[in-house]
Design a protein around this motif. Structure first.
Motif: not given
Length: 247
Positions: A8-27, A192-197
């Motif tokens: 899949p192509k890189l999207t702003a939605r996937s970047v935002i959600l993946s970034a927050l999900l990777g944090l200890d506190a999703p904020d 790599r982000f696109e492949v990881a999705a």
């Protein structure tokens, strides 16, 4: 890319959600999310639109220049993490059967039950009869569980042949190898982000068969390790932009 899997192509939605999900506190601060997304090659205006839509959909909660994942999405991530690292037990040769004993007139309900059975890594023997080797725990919501009857049995057909027919593990393995190659040759983080999705979706489709029923060599563990390596890389980038000191 050509091959068995679609990247899949890189999207702003996937970047935002993946970034927050990777944090200890999703904020995180909105400015930090904008900085991270633009580092990956996305336009700021596109990211702002995605943030607005995520808030409207109830995926994000936004206050005072910051946003955080909604409780619903946090729970979905917990379910995904359990699926990515499932608990398996030694296999004794038995298979679990789930038989639909209470039907539904609603096509929506039938589709939901079918999707739930597939996500539980069962294969359809025939309409209303699903099976898999008894090496994982089967969990269903109560409202769906009451529509099923469960049995444990040993098939007359050779288990290797039955597993191949229901789950096509060789096909899954070939696509996994293709994804690993794509991940290792991707030139930039955005690639790599696109492949990881695509890897996440593929891992969620791993039938989790006992080792005795898998073709060799089986790439399941290598694919998970490859994904974890990418997730660690992404978490490092997210921390640089999204930790309180950098916000």
């Amino acid at each position: 890319m050509a091959g068995r899997v679609e990247i899949p192509k890189l999207t702003a939605r996937s970047v935002i959600l993946s970034a927050l999900l990777g944090l200890d506190a999703p904020d995180a601060s909105i400015n930090g999310l904008l900085a991270m997304a633009t580092e990956l090659g996305l336009r700021e205006s596109t990211v702002r639109v995605a943030l607005t839509r995520l808030v409207a959909a109830g995926d994000l909660e936004r206050t005072d220049g910051r946003c955080r994942l909604s409780p619903r999405l946090v729970e979905r991530q917990r379910r995904q993490d359990r699926a990515l690292h499932p608990a398996r037990r030694d296999w004794d040769g038995n298979w679990d059967l789930a038989v639909v004993t209470i039907g539904s007139e609603s096509s929506t309900d039938r589709a939901l039950l079918r999707d739930t059975l597939q996500k539980a890594r069962l294969g359809e023997l025939r309409e209303g009869v699903w099976a898999r080797p008894a090496n994982v725990d089967l969990e269903f919501p109560p409202e769906l569980r009451r529509r099923l009857s469960f049995f444990r049995a040993v098939p007359e057909e050779a288990s290797t042949e039955l597993a191949s027919r229901l789950f096509a593990p060789s096909t899954w393995a070939a696509s996994a190898v293709e994804l690993l190659d794509a991940l290792h040759t991707a030139p930039a983080l955005a690639d790599r982000f696109e492949v990881a999705a695509a890897i996440v979706r593929h891992i969620l489709g791993d039938p989790l068969l006992p080792g005795e029923l898998l073709p060799e060599p089986w790439p399941g563990d290598r694919l998970r390790e490859g994904y974890e390596g990418f997730r660690n890389e992404l978490t490092g980038v997210a921390a640089r932009h999204l930790t309180p000191d950098s916000a």
